[in-house]
Design an enzyme around this catalytic site. Structure first.
Site, PDB file in Angstrom:
ATOM      1  N   LYS A  34      10.062  46.157   5.472  1.00 42.48           N
ATOM      2  CA  LYS A  34      10.183  45.364   6.694  1.00 42.48           C
ATOM      3  C   LYS A  34      10.521  43.935   6.304  1.00 42.48           C
ATOM      4  O   LYS A  34       9.756  43.267   5.616  1.00 42.48           O
ATOM      5  CB  LYS A  34       8.891  45.369   7.523  1.00 42.48           C
ATOM      6  CG  LYS A  34       9.131  44.722   8.889  1.00 42.48           C
ATOM      7  CD  LYS A  34       7.855  44.338   9.615  1.00 42.48           C
ATOM      8  CE  LYS A  34       7.318  43.003   9.228  1.00 42.48           C
ATOM      9  NZ  LYS A  34       8.185  41.845   9.592  1.00 42.48           N
ATOM     10  N   GLU A  94       0.740  39.827  -2.999  1.00 43.19           N
ATOM     11  CA  GLU A  94       1.079  38.509  -3.536  1.00 43.19           C
ATOM     12  C   GLU A  94       0.871  37.536  -2.393  1.00 43.19           C
ATOM     13  O   GLU A  94       1.647  37.513  -1.441  1.00 43.19           O
ATOM     14  CB  GLU A  94       2.522  38.524  -4.051  1.00 43.19           C
ATOM     15  CG  GLU A  94       2.742  37.540  -5.169  1.00 43.19           C
ATOM     16  CD  GLU A  94       3.197  36.190  -4.662  1.00 43.19           C
ATOM     17  OE1 GLU A  94       2.325  35.431  -4.181  1.00 43.19           O
ATOM     18  OE2 GLU A  94       4.393  35.913  -4.730  1.00 43.19           O
ATOM     19  N   CYS A 153       4.383  29.764  -2.280  1.00 43.99           N
ATOM     20  CA  CYS A 153       3.003  30.123  -2.622  1.00 43.99           C
ATOM     21  C   CYS A 153       2.602  29.463  -3.932  1.00 43.99           C
ATOM     22  O   CYS A 153       1.430  29.241  -4.185  1.00 43.99           O
ATOM     23  CB  CYS A 153       2.873  31.636  -2.707  1.00 43.99           C
ATOM     24  SG  CYS A 153       4.156  32.400  -3.688  1.00 43.99           S
ATOM     25  N   GLU A 185      -3.893  26.156   2.550  1.00 42.76           N
ATOM     26  CA  GLU A 185      -2.480  26.230   2.220  1.00 42.76           C
ATOM     27  C   GLU A 185      -1.684  25.685   3.410  1.00 42.76           C
ATOM     28  O   GLU A 185      -1.673  26.272   4.482  1.00 42.76           O
ATOM     29  CB  GLU A 185      -2.074  27.682   1.940  1.00 42.76           C
ATOM     30  CG  GLU A 185      -0.620  27.809   1.533  1.00 42.76           C
ATOM     31  CD  GLU A 185      -0.206  29.230   1.173  1.00 42.76           C
ATOM     32  OE1 GLU A 185      -0.421  30.149   1.982  1.00 42.76           O
ATOM     33  OE2 GLU A 185       0.345  29.412   0.068  1.00 42.76           O
TER      34      GLU A 185
HETATM   35  P1  NAI Z   1       2.558  36.255   7.481  1.00 40.28           P
HETATM   36  O1  NAI Z   1       1.677  36.640   6.354  1.00 40.28           O
HETATM   37  O2  NAI Z   1       2.052  36.439   8.871  1.00 40.28           O
HETATM   38  O3  NAI Z   1       3.941  37.063   7.369  1.00 40.28           O
HETATM   39  C1  NAI Z   1       4.422  37.692   6.214  1.00 40.28           C
HETATM   40  C2  NAI Z   1       4.981  39.059   6.569  1.00 40.28           C
HETATM   41  O4  NAI Z   1       3.924  39.879   7.074  1.00 40.28           O
HETATM   42  C3  NAI Z   1       6.052  39.043   7.672  1.00 40.28           C
HETATM   43  O5  NAI Z   1       7.022  40.027   7.403  1.00 40.28           O
HETATM   44  C4  NAI Z   1       5.250  39.423   8.910  1.00 40.28           C
HETATM   45  O6  NAI Z   1       6.038  40.010   9.919  1.00 40.28           O
HETATM   46  C5  NAI Z   1       4.275  40.424   8.335  1.00 40.28           C
HETATM   47  N1  NAI Z   1       3.057  40.617   9.131  1.00 40.28           N
HETATM   48  C6  NAI Z   1       2.406  39.688   9.890  1.00 40.28           C
HETATM   49  N2  NAI Z   1       1.339  40.251  10.481  1.00 40.28           N
HETATM   50  C7  NAI Z   1       1.306  41.546  10.101  1.00 40.28           C
HETATM   51  C8  NAI Z   1       0.446  42.643  10.392  1.00 40.28           C
HETATM   52  N3  NAI Z   1      -0.600  42.520  11.190  1.00 40.28           N
HETATM   53  N4  NAI Z   1       0.713  43.853   9.820  1.00 40.28           N
HETATM   54  C9  NAI Z   1       1.766  43.988   8.998  1.00 40.28           C
HETATM   55  N5  NAI Z   1       2.629  43.007   8.706  1.00 40.28           N
HETATM   56  C10 NAI Z   1       2.400  41.784   9.236  1.00 40.28           C
HETATM   57  O7  NAI Z   1       2.994  34.755   7.263  1.00 40.28           O
HETATM   58  P2  NAI Z   1       3.586  33.725   8.350  1.00 40.28           P
HETATM   59  O8  NAI Z   1       2.945  33.939   9.680  1.00 40.28           O
HETATM   60  O9  NAI Z   1       5.044  33.795   8.311  1.00 40.28           O
HETATM   61  O10 NAI Z   1       3.108  32.328   7.720  1.00 40.28           O
HETATM   62  C11 NAI Z   1       1.771  31.894   7.889  1.00 40.28           C
HETATM   63  C12 NAI Z   1       1.222  31.328   6.610  1.00 40.28           C
HETATM   64  O11 NAI Z   1       1.195  32.333   5.610  1.00 40.28           O
HETATM   65  C13 NAI Z   1       2.018  30.202   5.991  1.00 40.28           C
HETATM   66  O12 NAI Z   1       1.691  28.969   6.530  1.00 40.28           O
HETATM   67  C14 NAI Z   1       1.600  30.296   4.548  1.00 40.28           C
HETATM   68  O13 NAI Z   1       0.391  29.623   4.363  1.00 40.28           O
HETATM   69  C15 NAI Z   1       1.392  31.769   4.322  1.00 40.28           C
HETATM   70  N6  NAI Z   1       2.544  32.415   3.670  1.00 40.28           N
HETATM   71  C16 NAI Z   1       2.479  32.674   2.334  1.00 40.28           C
HETATM   72  C17 NAI Z   1       3.558  33.231   1.685  1.00 40.28           C
HETATM   73  C18 NAI Z   1       3.543  33.524   0.227  1.00 40.28           C
HETATM   74  O14 NAI Z   1       4.586  33.590  -0.390  1.00 40.28           O
HETATM   75  N7  NAI Z   1       2.404  33.750  -0.370  1.00 40.28           N
HETATM   76  C19 NAI Z   1       4.810  33.518   2.384  1.00 40.28           C
HETATM   77  C20 NAI Z   1       4.768  33.239   3.801  1.00 40.28           C
HETATM   78  C21 NAI Z   1       3.663  32.700   4.388  1.00 40.28           C
END
Ligand code: NAI
Ligand code: MG
Length: 498
Positions: free
Chosen positions: A188, A262, A297, A399
């Site tokens: 996804k 990750e 990250c 973060e």
């Molecule tokens: P997120 O963790 O919500 O999204 C990442 C992925 O997970 C996206 O594809 C999203 O559609 C999916 N996702 C979200 N909720 C889900 C669920 N309940 N079940 C399955 N998949 C799900 O991150 P978001 O909302 O884009 O950003 C929020 C915060 O997350 C950022 O401010 C940052 O702190 C952190 N983040 C960390 C990342 C990293 O590389 N470690 C990357 C992106 C965000």
């Protein structure tokens, strides 16, 4: 990103236009017909639409992957590797279009970021393409009358969920090792940055049998949820927030499937007094990922400066950071682009606002984004540094995922390391000193999956990357990462006396 229909779509020249999602080798819309608008965060315009997948689409993609698995698993590993090498060259040949697409949808500047990501993506396929023959097992010496050996077998259908911050590279990091090891995948893409991932999938599907790689576009709970909970998924691989990582791990626990996570970070940079020099300042700017708006990250977002150099180091940091040019990500002159979307932009601004209001904290440079002028057209933020004595406030602990750096002074090394480790995260860390003994002692004392001494670079294929503590579980960037994360070991024991 919004609920579309209302906004006109204006495609941008030299970027990829999506044909739908990839299920079973075909480009399809969602079963419901619903779509998601993809926004250019530099101009707040809609540049494309992609399908809005939900449970029915997940079912179709998993069925297609399931069907493709037996034949893909049976392909001789080196032949699978050769296909990955062909994909690498095909991505390389279209790397400029891929880079422009990444810059357009993520807001990451083309020259400083997106081009590097496109090239790295080709390199990831190249790296794993060469590793297929390393899927070796062992023989176990159980005695002359017995032959006992192990095999590295693929798990089956891998469910992968990726974020938007380095979307194509992070997708390649799951696709290449999983497929090399003989798995099939349903991925996804992130709702905010699906175009580059679809373009890469388009290149992959020219070489792969239908169903080996399926890519869905959709929202987290609506599409990622059913994927994480699907009974036919044999392994979950997630990159994103720690919060959602916990949701994925709970889903994995329900069905006892392995999971790689990750997740987030709040990584420390520890600067010793002898490193009050330009190269260390450049390194801090790199480690903080200011030219990626710090949406990484791995960002070194807590800067522990020795008190003797606190002011002089920050003065140098201000001079070099404020010289970086913020502007349209597609403009070659821009060093820094935009934040991904309105939600993240608002979140970053709230943190800056809180820092400005806190009496103990001192603004070193930066601040809230301009309200007028060209930068107010998109989600542009400006690199901001706050100085504080404490590691305890929200800005130093959470973060932020935006260009907000907190500088904290220290005098005692043990206290500095204690503060560096006082976090529920443990992804990366940076140590800056000419004294290599001291640097390595600090590197060993810091609780992080990756410590860099005197450099602030990004990951390279071949190094096992992943987090300590709540920054994650498992490693995925290396040969060992592929073996541990995308294969399962089977023992076969044969009685030779019969
Ligand atoms: P997120 O963790 O919500 O999204 C990442 C992925 O997970 C996206 O594809 C999203 O559609 C999916 N996702 C979200 N909720 C889900 C669920 N309940 N079940 C399955 N998949 C799900 O991150 P978001 O909302 O884009 O950003 C929020 C915060 O997350 C950022 O401010 C940052 O702190 C952190 N983040 C960390 C990342 C990293 O590389 N470690 C990357 C992106 C965000
Ligand atoms: Mg979210």
């Amino acid at each position: 990103m919004s609920m579309t229909e209302t906004k006109p779509t204006t495609p941008v020249a030299g970027t990829y236009q999506p044909k739908g999602m990839l299920i079973g080798g075909k480009w399809v819309g969602s079963a419901s017909g619903a779509r998601i608008a993809v926004e250019n965060p530099a101009k707040r315009t809609t540049v494309a639409e992609v399908p809005r997948a939900a449970a029915a689409d997940v079912d179709a993609a998993v069925a297609a992957a399931d069907k493709a698995f037996p034949a893909w698993k049976a392909v001789v590993p080196r032949e699978r590797g050769k296909l990955l090498l062909k994909i690498a060259e095909a991505i390389q040949a279209r790397s400029e279009e891929l880079a422009r697409t990444i810059a357009l949808e993520t807001g990451n500047a083309l020259r400083t970021q997106a081009r590097g990501e496109a090239n790295m993506t080709a390199d990831i396929f190249r790296y794993f393409g060469g590793l297929a023959s390393e899927l070796k097992g062992e023989t176990v010496p159980l005695g002359e009358h017995v032959l006992s050996y192990t095999r590295r077998e693929p798990l089956g259908v891998v469910g992968a969920i990726i974020p938007w911050n380095a979307p194509v590279m992070l997708a390649a990091l799951k696709i290449a090792p999983a497929l090399c090891a003989g798995n099939v995948m349903v991925m996804k893409a992130a709702e905010d940055a699906p175009l580059g991932v679809l373009m890469m999938a388009d290149i992959c599907q020219e070489f792969l049998p239908p169903g080996v790689l399926n890519v869905l576009t959709g929202y987290g709970a609506e599409c990622g949820g059913p994927l994480a909970n699907h009974p036919r998924i044999a392994k979950l691989s997630f990159t994103g927030s720690t919060e959602v990582g916990k949701v994925i791990m709970r889903a994995a626990a329900e069905r006892i499937v392995p999971v790689s996570l990750e997740l987030g970070g709040k990584s420390p940079s520890l600067v010793y007094p002898d490193a009050d020099e330009d190269w260390a300042v450049d390194g801090i700017i790199n480690a903080m990922r200011f030219t990626r708006q710090s949406q990484s990250c791995t960002a070194g977002s807590r800067l522990f400066l020795h008190e003797d150099i606190f002011d002089s180091f920050l003065a140098k940091l201000e001079k070099k950071t404020t010289a970086l040019k913020i502007g349209d990500p597609l403009d070659e002159a821009s060093d820094i682009g935009t934040i991904i979307n309105n939600k993240q932009f608002t979140k970053v601004c709230k943190y800056v606002d809180e820092g400005l209001k806190r009496s103990d904290a001192q603004l070193v440079f930066g601040g809230l984004p301009p309200k007028t002028g060209p930068l107010s057209e998109g989600y542009f933020t400006i690199p901001t540094v706050f100085a504080d004595r404490s590691n305890d406030w929200r800005l130093a602990r959470e973060e932020i995922f935006g260009p907000v750096l907190v500088a904290i002074r220290w005098s005692d090394e043990a206290e500095a390391i204690r503060m560096a480790n006082d976090s529920h995260y443990g992804l990366a860390a940076y140590v800056w000193t000419h004294d290599i003994g001291r640097g390595l002692r600090a590197a060993h004392a810091i609780e992080s999956g990756w410590v860099q001494v005197n450099q602030g670079g990004g990951q390279t294929p071949g190094m096992s990357y992943g987090g300590f503590k709540q920054s994650g579980l498992g490693r995925e960037f290396s040969l060992e990462g592929m073996l541990d994360s995308f294969t399962q070991r089977k023992s076969v024991t044969v009685n030779l006396a019969v």
